[in-house]
Design an enzyme around this catalytic site. Structure first.
Site, PDB file in Angstrom:
ATOM      1  N   ARG A 248       0.824  -1.213   0.000  1.00 28.46           N
ATOM      2  CA  ARG A 248       0.000   0.000   0.000  1.00 28.46           C
ATOM      3  C   ARG A 248       0.857   1.262   0.000  1.00 28.46           C
ATOM      4  O   ARG A 248       0.551   2.238  -0.681  1.00 28.46           O
ATOM      5  CB  ARG A 248      -0.917   0.005   1.225  1.00 28.46           C
ATOM      6  CG  ARG A 248      -1.991  -1.046   1.152  1.00 28.46           C
ATOM      7  CD  ARG A 248      -2.835  -1.075   2.394  1.00 28.46           C
ATOM      8  NE  ARG A 248      -3.536   0.189   2.627  1.00 28.46           N
ATOM      9  CZ  ARG A 248      -4.243   0.452   3.725  1.00 28.46           C
ATOM     10  NH1 ARG A 248      -4.330  -0.448   4.689  1.00 28.46           N
ATOM     11  NH2 ARG A 248      -4.857   1.601   3.867  1.00 28.46           N
TER      12      ARG A 248
ATOM     13  N   GLN B  87      -9.679  11.813   7.852  1.00 28.72           N
ATOM     14  CA  GLN B  87      -9.795  10.386   8.146  1.00 28.72           C
ATOM     15  C   GLN B  87      -8.805   9.606   7.280  1.00 28.72           C
ATOM     16  O   GLN B  87      -8.672   8.400   7.432  1.00 28.72           O
ATOM     17  CB  GLN B  87     -11.208   9.903   7.822  1.00 28.72           C
ATOM     18  CG  GLN B  87     -12.286  10.615   8.605  1.00 28.72           C
ATOM     19  CD  GLN B  87     -13.665  10.307   8.048  1.00 28.72           C
ATOM     20  OE1 GLN B  87     -14.255   9.288   8.361  1.00 28.72           O
ATOM     21  NE2 GLN B  87     -14.165  11.182   7.208  1.00 28.72           N
ATOM     22  N   ASN B  88      -8.169  10.294   6.348  1.00 27.68           N
ATOM     23  CA  ASN B  88      -7.289   9.587   5.407  1.00 27.68           C
ATOM     24  C   ASN B  88      -5.961   9.237   6.058  1.00 27.68           C
ATOM     25  O   ASN B  88      -5.438   9.982   6.874  1.00 27.68           O
ATOM     26  CB  ASN B  88      -7.037  10.453   4.170  1.00 27.68           C
ATOM     27  CG  ASN B  88      -8.313  10.682   3.389  1.00 27.68           C
ATOM     28  OD1 ASN B  88      -9.296   9.968   3.585  1.00 27.68           O
ATOM     29  ND2 ASN B  88      -8.303  11.660   2.509  1.00 27.68           N
TER      30      ASN B  88
ATOM     31  N   HIS C  27      -7.174   8.794  11.880  1.00 28.92           N
ATOM     32  CA  HIS C  27      -6.963   7.349  11.707  1.00 28.92           C
ATOM     33  C   HIS C  27      -5.486   6.996  11.519  1.00 28.92           C
ATOM     34  O   HIS C  27      -5.168   5.875  11.129  1.00 28.92           O
ATOM     35  CB  HIS C  27      -7.789   6.826  10.525  1.00 28.92           C
ATOM     36  CG  HIS C  27      -9.271   6.874  10.780  1.00 28.92           C
ATOM     37  ND1 HIS C  27     -10.201   6.831   9.777  1.00 28.92           N
ATOM     38  CD2 HIS C  27      -9.959   6.980  11.938  1.00 28.92           C
ATOM     39  CE1 HIS C  27     -11.421   6.904  10.322  1.00 28.92           C
ATOM     40  NE2 HIS C  27     -11.294   7.001  11.620  1.00 28.92           N
TER      41      HIS C  27
ATOM     42  N   CYS D 260      12.293  -1.885  16.260  1.00 26.93           N
ATOM     43  CA  CYS D 260      12.278  -0.652  17.039  1.00 26.93           C
ATOM     44  C   CYS D 260      13.708  -0.224  17.351  1.00 26.93           C
ATOM     45  O   CYS D 260      14.490  -1.014  17.867  1.00 26.93           O
ATOM     46  CB  CYS D 260      11.503  -0.849  18.338  1.00 26.93           C
ATOM     47  SG  CYS D 260      11.572   0.596  19.418  1.00 26.93           S
TER      48      CYS D 260
ATOM     49  N   GLY E   5     -15.591  14.959   0.694  1.00 28.94           N
ATOM     50  CA  GLY E   5     -15.292  13.584   0.311  1.00 28.94           C
ATOM     51  C   GLY E   5     -15.364  12.570   1.421  1.00 28.94           C
ATOM     52  O   GLY E   5     -14.575  11.630   1.462  1.00 28.94           O
ATOM     53  N   THR E   6     -16.332  12.756   2.316  1.00 27.38           N
ATOM     54  CA  THR E   6     -16.537  11.695   3.307  1.00 27.38           C
ATOM     55  C   THR E   6     -17.987  11.237   3.255  1.00 27.38           C
ATOM     56  O   THR E   6     -18.898  12.045   3.100  1.00 27.38           O
ATOM     57  CB  THR E   6     -16.136  12.127   4.740  1.00 27.38           C
ATOM     58  OG1 THR E   6     -16.515  11.095   5.657  1.00 27.38           O
ATOM     59  CG2 THR E   6     -16.756  13.440   5.164  1.00 27.38           C
TER      60      THR E   6
ATOM     61  N   VAL F 197     -19.562  13.967  -4.365  1.00 26.48           N
ATOM     62  CA  VAL F 197     -20.173  13.559  -5.637  1.00 26.48           C
ATOM     63  C   VAL F 197     -21.522  12.869  -5.416  1.00 26.48           C
ATOM     64  O   VAL F 197     -22.168  12.460  -6.376  1.00 26.48           O
ATOM     65  CB  VAL F 197     -19.252  12.636  -6.469  1.00 26.48           C
ATOM     66  CG1 VAL F 197     -18.021  13.384  -6.945  1.00 26.48           C
ATOM     67  CG2 VAL F 197     -18.846  11.411  -5.661  1.00 26.48           C
ATOM     68  N   GLU F 198     -21.893  12.746  -4.134  1.00 30.69           N
ATOM     69  CA  GLU F 198     -23.206  12.154  -3.832  1.00 30.69           C
ATOM     70  C   GLU F 198     -23.783  12.871  -2.614  1.00 30.69           C
ATOM     71  O   GLU F 198     -23.109  13.681  -1.981  1.00 30.69           O
ATOM     72  CB  GLU F 198     -23.063  10.651  -3.521  1.00 30.69           C
ATOM     73  CG  GLU F 198     -22.223  10.407  -2.269  1.00 30.69           C
ATOM     74  CD  GLU F 198     -22.036   8.931  -1.881  1.00 30.69           C
ATOM     75  OE1 GLU F 198     -22.277   8.040  -2.706  1.00 30.69           O
ATOM     76  OE2 GLU F 198     -21.639   8.704  -0.729  1.00 30.69           O
TER      77      GLU F 198
HETATM   78  P1  NAD Z   1     -15.746   6.620   2.201  1.00 32.32           P
HETATM   79  O1  NAD Z   1     -15.046   5.747   1.202  1.00 32.32           O
HETATM   80  O2  NAD Z   1     -16.729   6.010   3.126  1.00 32.32           O
HETATM   81  O3  NAD Z   1     -16.527   7.770   1.417  1.00 32.32           O
HETATM   82  C1  NAD Z   1     -15.898   8.527   0.398  1.00 32.32           C
HETATM   83  C2  NAD Z   1     -16.841   9.627   0.004  1.00 32.32           C
HETATM   84  O4  NAD Z   1     -16.192  10.432  -0.974  1.00 32.32           O
HETATM   85  C3  NAD Z   1     -18.157   9.136  -0.615  1.00 32.32           C
HETATM   86  O5  NAD Z   1     -19.230   9.825  -0.004  1.00 32.32           O
HETATM   87  C4  NAD Z   1     -18.008   9.536  -2.088  1.00 32.32           C
HETATM   88  O6  NAD Z   1     -19.250   9.909  -2.664  1.00 32.32           O
HETATM   89  C5  NAD Z   1     -17.102  10.741  -1.998  1.00 32.32           C
HETATM   90  N1  NAD Z   1     -16.306  11.019  -3.200  1.00 32.32           N
HETATM   91  C6  NAD Z   1     -15.796  10.131  -4.084  1.00 32.32           C
HETATM   92  N2  NAD Z   1     -15.078  10.754  -5.029  1.00 32.32           N
HETATM   93  C7  NAD Z   1     -15.139  12.077  -4.731  1.00 32.32           C
HETATM   94  C8  NAD Z   1     -14.581  13.242  -5.327  1.00 32.32           C
HETATM   95  N3  NAD Z   1     -13.804  13.176  -6.426  1.00 32.32           N
HETATM   96  N4  NAD Z   1     -14.838  14.435  -4.756  1.00 32.32           N
HETATM   97  C9  NAD Z   1     -15.628  14.531  -3.645  1.00 32.32           C
HETATM   98  N5  NAD Z   1     -16.175  13.459  -3.042  1.00 32.32           N
HETATM   99  C10 NAD Z   1     -15.924  12.248  -3.572  1.00 32.32           C
HETATM  100  O7  NAD Z   1     -14.604   7.419   2.952  1.00 32.32           O
HETATM  101  P2  NAD Z   1     -14.517   8.008   4.420  1.00 32.32           P
HETATM  102  O8  NAD Z   1     -15.774   8.713   4.771  1.00 32.32           O
HETATM  103  O9  NAD Z   1     -13.224   8.725   4.469  1.00 32.32           O
HETATM  104  O10 NAD Z   1     -14.418   6.710   5.350  1.00 32.32           O
HETATM  105  C11 NAD Z   1     -13.553   5.693   4.906  1.00 32.32           C
HETATM  106  C12 NAD Z   1     -12.694   5.047   5.944  1.00 32.32           C
HETATM  107  O11 NAD Z   1     -11.665   4.304   5.271  1.00 32.32           O
HETATM  108  C13 NAD Z   1     -11.948   5.979   6.814  1.00 32.32           C
HETATM  109  O12 NAD Z   1     -11.862   5.334   8.027  1.00 32.32           O
HETATM  110  C14 NAD Z   1     -10.543   6.103   6.215  1.00 32.32           C
HETATM  111  O13 NAD Z   1      -9.559   6.118   7.224  1.00 32.32           O
HETATM  112  C15 NAD Z   1     -10.366   4.869   5.421  1.00 32.32           C
HETATM  113  N6  NAD Z   1      -9.805   5.123   4.069  1.00 32.32           N
HETATM  114  C16 NAD Z   1      -8.762   5.986   3.854  1.00 32.32           C
HETATM  115  C17 NAD Z   1      -8.302   6.232   2.564  1.00 32.32           C
HETATM  116  C18 NAD Z   1      -7.169   7.210   2.319  1.00 32.32           C
HETATM  117  O14 NAD Z   1      -6.331   7.392   3.176  1.00 32.32           O
HETATM  118  N7  NAD Z   1      -7.125   7.861   1.147  1.00 32.32           N
HETATM  119  C19 NAD Z   1      -8.894   5.600   1.492  1.00 32.32           C
HETATM  120  C20 NAD Z   1      -9.950   4.732   1.748  1.00 32.32           C
HETATM  121  C21 NAD Z   1     -10.398   4.508   3.030  1.00 32.32           C
HETATM  122 ZN    ZN Z   2      10.342  -0.186  21.182  1.00 30.60          ZN
END
Ligand code: NAD
Ligand code: ZN
Length: 243
Positions: free
Chosen positions: A71, A102-103, A120, A147, A187-188, A214-215
């Site tokens: 990853r 949250q990313n 996270h 470590c 984007g959440t 986007v939704e």
């Molecule tokens: P989610 O996947 O649940 O939701 C993503 C949201 O983004 C959706 O509502 C979708 O419609 C919207 N979206 C998609 N493309 C878009 C765009 N171009 N512009 C604007 N909006 C857009 O994500 P979340 O709410 O962050 O929850 C996911 C969980 O998974 C979190 O706990 C996170 O830590 C983890 N996660 C992190 C990553 C990362 O670090 N990039 C990726 C996937 C999941």
């Molecule tokens: Zn240690």
């Protein structure tokens, strides 16, 4: 709630005295960061729920590290997109005070955002399973990193399924939520707690909410303005209305 009234959203941002932002996986979509859900989530027939757990790491740390290393390699190929960059610009101009994400991809920091609360964790952050060591790696892991303090195993400093969030970070988040008079939510899906409730705290205190997605989400009914579109298009458009 008004839909797609970008001017109204720009007014909220302009009039705010303490704007914060909450971002999720959607802001990194246009950077091609994989979601690790559904089809994207499969790796050698394992899914994230089987690998991103403390039990998985205890049973087979090399397997978990192989997956994280893969990853990390994928994310190393990705670049921040215009949405990340606009948030950097707004922080530099003093418009945006704090960014809560949250990313775990680290793209906000790579873009140049300084004041970031990663609720996270971060795929490049490391912590020791035995002592208090924390650090950052700059290349995908080769095997299980030891470590430097106690020679025990380092693990990715991300929040795994079944784990609670870092209390220190959450304390800082609540301090920010209690100062904010506006929150931009980008984007959440607003399905993962407690992040999904953060904007509601700002709203309850009389703050204004702008959502970019986007939704429609479970937040859409309570936000002041919902802007339907891709973050990488909408944020630059908003920015052009601020001057
Ligand atoms: P989610 O996947 O649940 O939701 C993503 C949201 O983004 C959706 O509502 C979708 O419609 C919207 N979206 C998609 N493309 C878009 C765009 N171009 N512009 C604007 N909006 C857009 O994500 P979340 O709410 O962050 O929850 C996911 C969980 O998974 C979190 O706990 C996170 O830590 C983890 N996660 C992190 C990553 C990362 O670090 N990039 C990726 C996937 C999941
Ligand atoms: Zn240690």
């Amino acid at each position: 709630m008004v839909k797609n009234h970008i001017q109204a959203a720009a007014e909220i941002i302009k009039e705010s005295k303490y704007l914060i932002a909450l971002t999720g996986a959607g802001i990194s979509k246009e950077s091609n960061v994989p979601t690790f859900r559904g089809e994207d989530g499969l790796w050698r027939n394992y899914n994230a729920m089987e690998l991103a757990t403390p039990a998985a790491f205890a049973n087979n740390p090399s397997l978990v590290w192989e997956w994280y290393s893969w990853r990390q390699g994928l994310i190393a190929e990705c670049e921040p997109n215009p949405a990340h960059n606009i948030l950097v610009k707004w922080e530099e101009k003093g418009i945006l005070k704090t960014l809560i994400t949250q990313n775990v991809d680290g793209l906000h920091r790579r873009a140049g955002s300084q004041n970031v609360l990663e609720v996270h964790g971060n795929l490049w952050a490391l912590k020791c399973v035995s002592c208090n060591y924390v650090g950052m790696s700059n290349a995908p892991a080769l095997g299980i990193p030891p470590c430097p303090q106690c020679a025990s195993h380092l693990r990715p400093d991300v929040v795994w399924f079944g784990e609670s969030l870092d209390a220190g970070i959450i304390d800082q988040v609540y301090i920010e939520l209690n100062k904010a008079d506006a929150c931009l939510v980008v984007g959440t899906s607003a399905l993962v707690q407690p992040s999904a409730s953060f904007p509601l705290i700002v709203k309850k205190r009389g703050g204004q909410l702008v959502e970019v997605n986007v939704e429609e989400t479970s937040l859409t009914d309570v936000v002041d303005v919902h802007l339907l579109g891709m973050a990488g298009n909408v944020l630059p458009s908003l920015d052009s209305l601020l001057d």
